[in-house]
Design a protein around this motif. Structure first.
Motif, PDB file in Angstrom:
ATOM      1  N   LEU A  93       0.854  -1.185   0.000  1.00  0.00           N
ATOM      2  CA  LEU A  93       0.000   0.000   0.000  1.00  0.00           C
ATOM      3  C   LEU A  93       0.892   1.237   0.000  1.00  0.00           C
ATOM      4  N   ILE A  94       0.603   2.177  -0.905  1.00  0.00           N
ATOM      5  CA  ILE A  94       1.503   3.329  -1.089  1.00  0.00           C
ATOM      6  C   ILE A  94       0.714   4.616  -0.866  1.00  0.00           C
ATOM      7  N   SER A  95       1.276   5.505  -0.028  1.00  0.00           N
ATOM      8  CA  SER A  95       0.507   6.705   0.312  1.00  0.00           C
ATOM      9  C   SER A  95       1.198   8.006  -0.086  1.00  0.00           C
ATOM     10  N   SER A  96       2.343   7.943  -0.781  1.00  0.00           N
ATOM     11  CA  SER A  96       2.934   9.215  -1.236  1.00  0.00           C
ATOM     12  C   SER A  96       3.314   9.107  -2.711  1.00  0.00           C
ATOM     13  N   PRO A  97       3.149  10.208  -3.471  1.00  0.00           N
ATOM     14  CA  PRO A  97       3.483  10.183  -4.898  1.00  0.00           C
ATOM     15  C   PRO A  97       4.940   9.805  -5.151  1.00  0.00           C
ATOM     16  N   SER A  98       5.844  10.248  -4.264  1.00  0.00           N
ATOM     17  CA  SER A  98       7.258   9.913  -4.519  1.00  0.00           C
ATOM     18  C   SER A  98       7.493   8.411  -4.354  1.00  0.00           C
ATOM     19  N   ASP A  99       6.829   7.792  -3.362  1.00  0.00           N
ATOM     20  CA  ASP A  99       6.959   6.329  -3.228  1.00  0.00           C
ATOM     21  C   ASP A  99       6.317   5.626  -4.421  1.00  0.00           C
ATOM     22  N   LEU A 100       5.198   6.169  -4.894  1.00  0.00           N
ATOM     23  CA  LEU A 100       4.523   5.530  -6.039  1.00  0.00           C
ATOM     24  C   LEU A 100       5.439   5.542  -7.271  1.00  0.00           C
ATOM     25  N   ALA A 101       6.191   6.633  -7.437  1.00  0.00           N
ATOM     26  CA  ALA A 101       7.102   6.709  -8.584  1.00  0.00           C
ATOM     27  C   ALA A 101       8.172   5.613  -8.480  1.00  0.00           C
ATOM     28  N   ILE A 102       8.657   5.365  -7.262  1.00  0.00           N
ATOM     29  CA  ILE A 102       9.658   4.303  -7.061  1.00  0.00           C
ATOM     30  C   ILE A 102       9.035   2.941  -7.368  1.00  0.00           C
ATOM     31  N   PHE A 103       7.835   2.720  -6.853  1.00  0.00           N
ATOM     32  CA  PHE A 103       7.163   1.436  -7.096  1.00  0.00           C
ATOM     33  C   PHE A 103       6.861   1.250  -8.580  1.00  0.00           C
ATOM     34  N   ASP A 104       6.475   2.324  -9.274  1.00  0.00           N
ATOM     35  CA  ASP A 104       6.210   2.210 -10.725  1.00  0.00           C
ATOM     36  C   ASP A 104       7.460   1.693 -11.436  1.00  0.00           C
ATOM     37  N   ARG A 105       8.612   2.236 -11.068  1.00  0.00           N
ATOM     38  CA  ARG A 105       9.868   1.794 -11.705  1.00  0.00           C
ATOM     39  C   ARG A 105      10.154   0.336 -11.355  1.00  0.00           C
ATOM     40  N   SER A 106       9.930  -0.012 -10.076  1.00  0.00           N
ATOM     41  CA  SER A 106      10.188  -1.400  -9.647  1.00  0.00           C
ATOM     42  C   SER A 106       9.260  -2.371 -10.374  1.00  0.00           C
ATOM     43  N   VAL A 107       7.990  -1.993 -10.521  1.00  0.00           N
ATOM     44  CA  VAL A 107       7.032  -2.872 -11.188  1.00  0.00           C
ATOM     45  C   VAL A 107       7.442  -3.074 -12.648  1.00  0.00           C
ATOM     46  N   ALA A 108       7.905  -2.001 -13.313  1.00  0.00           N
ATOM     47  CA  ALA A 108       8.344  -2.133 -14.712  1.00  0.00           C
ATOM     48  C   ALA A 108       9.513  -3.116 -14.792  1.00  0.00           C
ATOM     49  N   LEU A 109      10.463  -2.987 -13.864  1.00  0.00           N
ATOM     50  CA  LEU A 109      11.601  -3.911 -13.828  1.00  0.00           C
ATOM     51  C   LEU A 109      11.128  -5.340 -13.590  1.00  0.00           C
ATOM     52  N   ALA A 361      35.788   0.712  -2.090  1.00  0.00           N
ATOM     53  CA  ALA A 361      34.840   1.716  -2.585  1.00  0.00           C
ATOM     54  C   ALA A 361      34.535   1.523  -4.063  1.00  0.00           C
ATOM     55  N   ASP A 362      35.477   0.904  -4.795  1.00  0.00           N
ATOM     56  CA  ASP A 362      35.239   0.695  -6.226  1.00  0.00           C
ATOM     57  C   ASP A 362      34.609  -0.657  -6.511  1.00  0.00           C
ATOM     58  N   GLY A 363      34.331  -1.415  -5.446  1.00  0.00           N
ATOM     59  CA  GLY A 363      33.805  -2.769  -5.641  1.00  0.00           C
ATOM     60  C   GLY A 363      32.431  -2.761  -6.277  1.00  0.00           C
ATOM     61  N   ASN A 364      32.037  -3.924  -6.784  1.00  0.00           N
ATOM     62  CA  ASN A 364      30.708  -4.042  -7.391  1.00  0.00           C
ATOM     63  C   ASN A 364      29.637  -3.792  -6.351  1.00  0.00           C
ATOM     64  N   ARG A 365      28.578  -3.130  -6.750  1.00  0.00           N
ATOM     65  CA  ARG A 365      27.465  -2.884  -5.823  1.00  0.00           C
ATOM     66  C   ARG A 365      26.160  -3.186  -6.520  1.00  0.00           C
ATOM     67  N   VAL A 366      25.210  -3.661  -5.741  1.00  0.00           N
ATOM     68  CA  VAL A 366      23.852  -3.741  -6.284  1.00  0.00           C
ATOM     69  C   VAL A 366      23.103  -2.518  -5.778  1.00  0.00           C
ATOM     70  N   GLU A 367      22.107  -2.092  -6.532  1.00  0.00           N
ATOM     71  CA  GLU A 367      21.299  -0.945  -6.115  1.00  0.00           C
ATOM     72  C   GLU A 367      20.610  -1.271  -4.791  1.00  0.00           C
ATOM     73  N   PRO A 368      20.485  -0.304  -3.891  1.00  0.00           N
ATOM     74  CA  PRO A 368      19.770  -0.572  -2.641  1.00  0.00           C
ATOM     75  C   PRO A 368      18.355  -1.074  -2.930  1.00  0.00           C
ATOM     76  N   ILE A 369      17.886  -1.953  -2.079  1.00  0.00           N
ATOM     77  CA  ILE A 369      16.534  -2.477  -2.244  1.00  0.00           C
ATOM     78  C   ILE A 369      15.542  -1.383  -1.864  1.00  0.00           C
ATOM     79  N   VAL A 370      14.590  -1.118  -2.722  1.00  0.00           N
ATOM     80  CA  VAL A 370      13.648  -0.048  -2.381  1.00  0.00           C
ATOM     81  C   VAL A 370      12.390  -0.579  -1.711  1.00  0.00           C
ATOM     82  N   ILE A 371      12.101  -1.861  -1.855  1.00  0.00           N
ATOM     83  CA  ILE A 371      10.927  -2.398  -1.152  1.00  0.00           C
ATOM     84  C   ILE A 371      11.292  -3.736  -0.523  1.00  0.00           C
TER      85      ILE A 371
END
Ligand code: FAD
Length: 371
Positions: A93-109, A361-371
């Motif tokens: 459940l999402i209650s802010s537009p900025s979170d919805l934008a993040i979830f929209d990107r995650s859902v597309a992925l 610091a130059d090591g491989n990184r995965v993007e932080p988990i957003v959800i």
């Protein structure tokens, strides 16, 4: 297995260690000893809510979750143990537009990787769970193949199948030290003073991983973060197939458990928990609490797991720091470690999850988990 030693020693009998034991046996390595300090599953695993989701915010975790879910679906066939898998879906459940934008990107992925997830309107979320307050929501996401299962059953299933294949499991036996020689793992010393010679150690000791890895000079920066869950004695009319529902802004979540609800969040007392819970699910105020327990999330500094082998100590492998989702990833992580240990080509490249990323610091990184 004679007194001389074993091919591999697994430290820890939670969902990760048990999965490693099972997958090593499947890969043909059976001269394996699993040491569990307490009883199988007694650590974070038995405290977990059992949630399983494909809804992750980066491709690596989505793939790990997909591979894990496939094994959990086939679990009874593979091991003979019913894990009470309920694929009722996960509803965020999402209650802010900025979170919805993040979830929209995650859902597309997620959709691009084949996950059957979709974005819902607040009204559609309310149709799935009529008891929710939805007036302040801006949207929701729902994936019907997500759900939950019983973590202890997964541990017992893996352990039973591993034993059947010849793996030895010792409970009530803590590893005190890892002994090294010439840059290699040489042996494990138990708390009772037994020396077990082995070229390979797999550290799956949950929040105990940092201490035992340090005895071999390996830094695994895992720390404990306390979480509590609560059980009500009634369901308040909430359907038996209600999705595992998460209020993203507050962290409040619930699913059906037996005749009642299991719920939790970031709060550590029932009094504190009630504010976010009643805001989203007012009926919860009428449900008597039946029981509660707490456990520890095994946190890593970037909230992503640490999985791999040490660059500095040959024969040292590890999987920890799952930061709240180790149960659901345990099948694919166990498979991966078995592939590394037996020298097979990994099914998924998990190099970005190596613990060295925190030192380099130059090591491989995965993007932080957003959800
Ligand atoms: C309240 C709560 C809810 C959660 N909900 C979910 C969820 O919904 N979904 C999800 O995926 N995850 C969830 N988690 C997270 C999940 O429980 C963990 O990520 C996962 O169980 C980690 O498994 P593990 O095998 O690495 O650790 P553990 O289960 O902690 O196992 C490690 C074992 O190692 C043993 N050990 C420690 N030191 C030594 C030593 N020196 N020698 C021998 N043995 C040793 C311990 O006794 C322990 O049994 C939740 C956690 C909590 C606390």
């Amino acid at each position: 297995m004679g007194s001389l030693g074993v091919d591999a020693v697994i430290l820890g009998g939670g969902c990760i260690g048990a999965s490693v034991a099972y997958h090593l046996a499947e890969a043909g390595l059976t001269e394996v000893l699993l040491l569990e300090a307490d009883t199988l599953g007694s650590g974070s695993t038995s405290k977990a809510a059992g949630g399983i989701r494909l809804q992750h915010g980066d491709p690596l975790n989505v793939r790990l979750a997909q591979r894990s879910l496939a094994e959990l679906v086939a679990f009874e066939q593979l091991t003979g143990v019913d894990i009470f898998l309920r694929q009722v879906g996960y509803l965020f459940l999402i209650s802010s537009p900025s979170d919805l934008a993040i979830f929209d990107r995650s859902v597309a992925l997620q959709q691009s990787l084949g996950v059957p997830v979709r974005v819902l309107s607040p009204d559609e979320a309310g149709e799935l769970v009529p008891q929710l307050v939805t007036g302040d929501l801006v949207g929701a996401t729902f994936c019907p193949s997500d759900g939950f299962a019983t973590p202890e059953a997964v541990v017992q299933g893996y352990a039973t199948a591993a034993r059947r294949s010849g793996v030895t499991i010792r409970q009530g036996e803590r590893a005190a030290r890892i002994i090294t020689a010439h840059g290699r793992v040489a042996a494990v010393l138990t708390e009772r003073g037994e020396r077990i010679a082995t070229p390979t150690v797999i550290c799956a000791a949950g929040i105990g991983s940092r201490a035992i890895a340090a005895t071999a000079g390996v830094d695994l920066p895992v720390s404990a973060e306390r979480r509590r869950i609560f059980f009500s004695s009634h369901s308040g009319g909430i359907s038996s197939d209600v999705p595992l529902t998460v209020d993203f802004a507050t962290g409040f979540y619930f699913h059906r458990e037996g005749p009642g609800l299991l719920f939790g969040g970031r709060e550590l007392t029932a009094e504190e928990m009630m504010a976010p819970a009643m805001h989203r699910l007012p009926v919860i105020a009428d449900l008597p609490l039946k029981s509660t327990w707490h456990g520890d999330y095994d946190m890593s500094p970037d909230h992503n797991a640490m999985v791999g082998h040490s660059a500095h100590l040959s024969g040292f492998y590890y999987a920890t720091g799952f930061s709240g989702h180790g149960f659901q990833l345990s099948p694919a992580v166990g498979e991966h470690l078995a592939e590394l240990v037996t020298g097979r080509q990994p099914s998924i490249d998990l190099a970005p999850l190596r613990a060295e990323r925190f030192a380099d610091a130059d090591g491989n990184r995965v993007e932080p988990i957003v959800i």
